[in-house]
Design a protein around this motif. Structure first.
Motif, PDB file in Angstrom:
ATOM      1  N   GLU A  44      47.708  32.397 -11.838  1.00  0.00           N
ATOM      2  CA  GLU A  44      47.971  33.780 -11.765  1.00  0.00           C
ATOM      3  C   GLU A  44      47.198  34.395 -12.984  1.00  0.00           C
ATOM      4  O   GLU A  44      46.712  35.547 -13.000  1.00  0.00           O
ATOM      5  CB  GLU A  44      49.534  33.980 -12.066  1.00  0.00           C
ATOM      6  CG  GLU A  44      50.348  33.601 -10.671  1.00  0.00           C
ATOM      7  CD  GLU A  44      50.624  32.786 -10.584  1.00  0.00           C
ATOM      8  OE1 GLU A  44      50.431  31.740 -11.523  1.00  0.00           O
ATOM      9  OE2 GLU A  44      50.947  32.021  -9.189  1.00  0.00           O
ATOM     10  N   ASP A  45      47.490  33.679 -14.014  1.00  0.00           N
ATOM     11  CA  ASP A  45      46.607  34.096 -15.494  1.00  0.00           C
ATOM     12  C   ASP A  45      45.067  34.033 -15.102  1.00  0.00           C
ATOM     13  O   ASP A  45      44.381  34.998 -15.488  1.00  0.00           O
ATOM     14  CB  ASP A  45      46.817  33.010 -16.396  1.00  0.00           C
ATOM     15  CG  ASP A  45      46.068  33.555 -17.616  1.00  0.00           C
ATOM     16  OD1 ASP A  45      46.032  34.851 -18.191  1.00  0.00           O
ATOM     17  OD2 ASP A  45      45.477  32.664 -18.380  1.00  0.00           O
ATOM     18  N   LYS A  47      43.616  34.757 -12.346  1.00  0.00           N
ATOM     19  CA  LYS A  47      43.364  35.748 -11.364  1.00  0.00           C
ATOM     20  C   LYS A  47      43.608  37.092 -11.780  1.00  0.00           C
ATOM     21  O   LYS A  47      43.303  38.217 -11.366  1.00  0.00           O
ATOM     22  CB  LYS A  47      44.020  35.688  -9.881  1.00  0.00           C
ATOM     23  CG  LYS A  47      43.773  34.698  -9.234  1.00  0.00           C
ATOM     24  CD  LYS A  47      44.086  34.374  -7.682  1.00  0.00           C
ATOM     25  CE  LYS A  47      45.734  34.338  -7.645  1.00  0.00           C
ATOM     26  NZ  LYS A  47      46.187  33.831  -6.414  1.00  0.00           N
ATOM     27  N   THR A  48      43.967  37.317 -13.156  1.00  0.00           N
ATOM     28  CA  THR A  48      44.474  38.502 -13.902  1.00  0.00           C
ATOM     29  C   THR A  48      43.075  38.894 -14.758  1.00  0.00           C
ATOM     30  O   THR A  48      42.768  38.288 -15.636  1.00  0.00           O
ATOM     31  CB  THR A  48      45.580  38.311 -14.541  1.00  0.00           C
ATOM     32  OG1 THR A  48      46.593  37.843 -13.963  1.00  0.00           O
ATOM     33  CG2 THR A  48      45.989  39.420 -15.342  1.00  0.00           C
ATOM     34  N   ASP A  50      41.978  42.407 -16.845  1.00  0.00           N
ATOM     35  CA  ASP A  50      42.416  43.848 -17.479  1.00  0.00           C
ATOM     36  C   ASP A  50      43.911  44.120 -16.898  1.00  0.00           C
ATOM     37  O   ASP A  50      44.000  45.129 -16.853  1.00  0.00           O
ATOM     38  CB  ASP A  50      41.468  44.785 -16.941  1.00  0.00           C
ATOM     39  CG  ASP A  50      40.084  44.398 -17.649  1.00  0.00           C
ATOM     40  OD1 ASP A  50      39.998  43.773 -18.791  1.00  0.00           O
ATOM     41  OD2 ASP A  50      38.964  45.002 -16.884  1.00  0.00           O
ATOM     42  N   GLY A  51      44.767  43.018 -16.997  1.00  0.00           N
ATOM     43  CA  GLY A  51      46.023  43.409 -16.460  1.00  0.00           C
ATOM     44  C   GLY A  51      46.301  43.535 -15.026  1.00  0.00           C
ATOM     45  O   GLY A  51      47.598  43.805 -14.676  1.00  0.00           O
ATOM     46  N   ILE A  52      45.187  43.333 -14.262  1.00  0.00           N
ATOM     47  CA  ILE A  52      45.556  43.502 -12.872  1.00  0.00           C
ATOM     48  C   ILE A  52      45.346  42.195 -12.140  1.00  0.00           C
ATOM     49  O   ILE A  52      44.132  41.456 -12.586  1.00  0.00           O
ATOM     50  CB  ILE A  52      44.703  44.478 -12.454  1.00  0.00           C
ATOM     51  CG1 ILE A  52      44.652  46.071 -12.852  1.00  0.00           C
ATOM     52  CG2 ILE A  52      44.559  44.562 -10.863  1.00  0.00           C
ATOM     53  CD1 ILE A  52      43.807  47.046 -12.516  1.00  0.00           C
ATOM     54  N   GLU A  53      46.125  41.808 -11.657  1.00  0.00           N
ATOM     55  CA  GLU A  53      46.136  40.384 -10.974  1.00  0.00           C
ATOM     56  C   GLU A  53      45.484  40.524  -9.569  1.00  0.00           C
ATOM     57  O   GLU A  53      45.960  41.391  -8.475  1.00  0.00           O
ATOM     58  CB  GLU A  53      47.714  39.790 -10.598  1.00  0.00           C
ATOM     59  CG  GLU A  53      47.458  38.414  -9.900  1.00  0.00           C
ATOM     60  CD  GLU A  53      48.928  37.517  -9.927  1.00  0.00           C
ATOM     61  OE1 GLU A  53      49.083  36.888  -9.029  1.00  0.00           O
ATOM     62  OE2 GLU A  53      49.759  38.255 -10.493  1.00  0.00           O
ATOM     63  N   CYS A  54      44.413  39.986  -9.209  1.00  0.00           N
ATOM     64  CA  CYS A  54      43.367  39.903  -8.150  1.00  0.00           C
ATOM     65  C   CYS A  54      44.284  39.069  -6.920  1.00  0.00           C
ATOM     66  O   CYS A  54      44.969  38.260  -7.156  1.00  0.00           O
ATOM     67  CB  CYS A  54      42.284  39.613  -8.323  1.00  0.00           C
ATOM     68  SG  CYS A  54      41.399  40.629  -9.701  1.00  0.00           S
ATOM     69  N   ALA A  60      38.583  38.063  -8.547  1.00  0.00           N
ATOM     70  CA  ALA A  60      38.610  37.849 -10.056  1.00  0.00           C
ATOM     71  C   ALA A  60      37.362  37.612 -10.653  1.00  0.00           C
ATOM     72  O   ALA A  60      36.878  38.044 -11.601  1.00  0.00           O
ATOM     73  CB  ALA A  60      39.508  36.791 -10.373  1.00  0.00           C
TER      74      ALA A  60
END
Length: 382
Positions: A44-45, A47-48, A50-54, A60
């Motif tokens: 998850e980290d 794919k994140t 600028d604070g947005i999870e792709c 990403a």
């Protein structure tokens, strides 16, 4: 996939990450993020951004600017060149064109064409080598509904380059064949004569299936390269192939068996060769007087079964290999077929000797004075 945090200390550290096929897209872009994004602690980290999870690793990569420009594709090919054969590089190049967002594909070809056509240049010439490489790339591009023209790559000037064998000077081949034939030792001359008899003797009881067995350095390749110009000097076609790209480069005009017969990469008992009967490639295979297959013990038996089916279909004949003269060569004491995650018993079972096909052979052992020159000639009755 499961995220496992690496324990600090100890010997279990990452030394080098495995190369991932671009067709396995999510793993491919995951590897790119692992190499470029520092301090990742979870999927998850990674794919994140600028604070947005792709939603995907590819998205990403795009948001982080990792796919902008062609520098990454240059790095991909630079890395592949270190460990991959030219045939594999051409396949990778086609995959990049089909899946990757490349801004300047002609520039990508120009930068890496020397590596992409290295084997063809050695086999043919500086002029025709790139043509054969481009023709093979175009065959790969068909899987992505692409061609050289769409990608603005140089066009192929050879007519049906992948199917046609390179042109040979008949007089030069005749001279080369005569010179090499004079250098054959007693055992090589015996095999040489038997093969020629099988090709040009039309008697029904003539054997046509052979296996040449000998350790490295006993002269198998020299024998092949004596048969090649001798038969070409008679204005007849001959098909030299090998199980590996390196072995194929040692044969004059040789190519890998998978490339010539279009054998499936993933093999099973029902695998077939992707050669259409009505094509020029099929005609050349049908017209060939002899098929030489070097390093045969390294090939899975399913590949031989597939080629057997192809030759039977082309010849409209139910006899083994369509009654073609086949000369397999190699050393069973060396590398056996590689079976992914296969046990010892499974690896041995994938070998040609363990299949019913091998029972068609009868071994004839020659015993020369010098044991280093022993050749085992297996002659099969049809």
């Amino acid at each position: 996939m499961k995220w496992q945090k690496r324990q600090r200390g100890g010997e279990q550290v990452i030394g080098r990450m495995n190369v991932v096929n671009i067709q396995d897209s999510e793993r491919y872009y995951l590897r790119l993020l692992l190499l470029r994004k520092l301090g990742g602690v979870s999927f998850e980290d990674l794919k994140t951004v600028d604070g947005i999870e792709c939603n995907t690793f590819q998205q990403a990569c795009k948001m982080q600017g990792l796919l902008e420009g062609d520098q990454y594709w240059y790095g991909t090919l630079n890395e592949a060149i270190q460990t991959r054969a030219p045939f594999q590089l051409r396949l990778l190049f086609a995959m990049i064109c089909g899946f990757g967002e490349v801004n300047d594909i002609p520039e990508l070809w120009f930068r890496y064409k020397d590596a992409l056509n290295e084997d063809f240049v050695r086999q043919y010439s500086e002029d025709s080598g790139p043509q054969y490489a481009l023709a093979e790339i175009e065959e790969f591009l068909k899987h992505y509904n692409l061609n050289l023209k769409k990608l603005k790559l140089p066009t192929v000037h050879l007519p049906d380059a992948l199917s046609n064998v390179p042109s040979f000077d008949i007089l030069v081949e005749q001279q080369k064949g005569q010179i090499n034939a004079q250098k054959l030792n007693e055992e090589q001359k015996l095999v040489f004569d038997i093969i020629l008899k099988a090709i040009y003797d039309n008697k029904e009881d003539t054997s046509r299936l052979f296996f040449l067995d000998g350790p490295a350095g006993t002269g198998k390749t020299f024998l092949y390269n004596t048969l090649l110009p001798t038969i070409r000097g008679k204005r007849h076609d001959i098909t030299p192939v090998a199980s590996t790209g390196i072995a194929a480069t040692l044969l004059n005009g040789g190519r890998t068996a998978h490339s010539v017969f279009k054998i499936s990469i993933v093999l099973n008992a029902t695998s077939t060769c992707n050669v259409k009967p009505s094509t020029q490639k099929a005609k050349l295979i049908y017209d060939t007087k002899l098929i030489i297959w070097d390093e045969a013990p390294m090939t899975h038996v399913h590949a031989f079964i597939a080629v057997d089916g192809l030759l039977q279909d082309l010849a409209i004949c139910s006899l083994l290999f369509g009654v073609k003269v086949i000369l397999l060569g190699g050393d069973f004491r060396q590398v056996l077929p590689v079976v992914l995650k296969g046990s010892r018993s499974l690896t041995v079972a994938s070998c040609l000797k363990k299949d019913n096909l091998w029972s068609k052979f009868n071994e004839k052992h020659e015993s020369p004075r010098n044991r280093e020159k022993i050749f085992k000639l297996a002659v099969g009755d049809w």
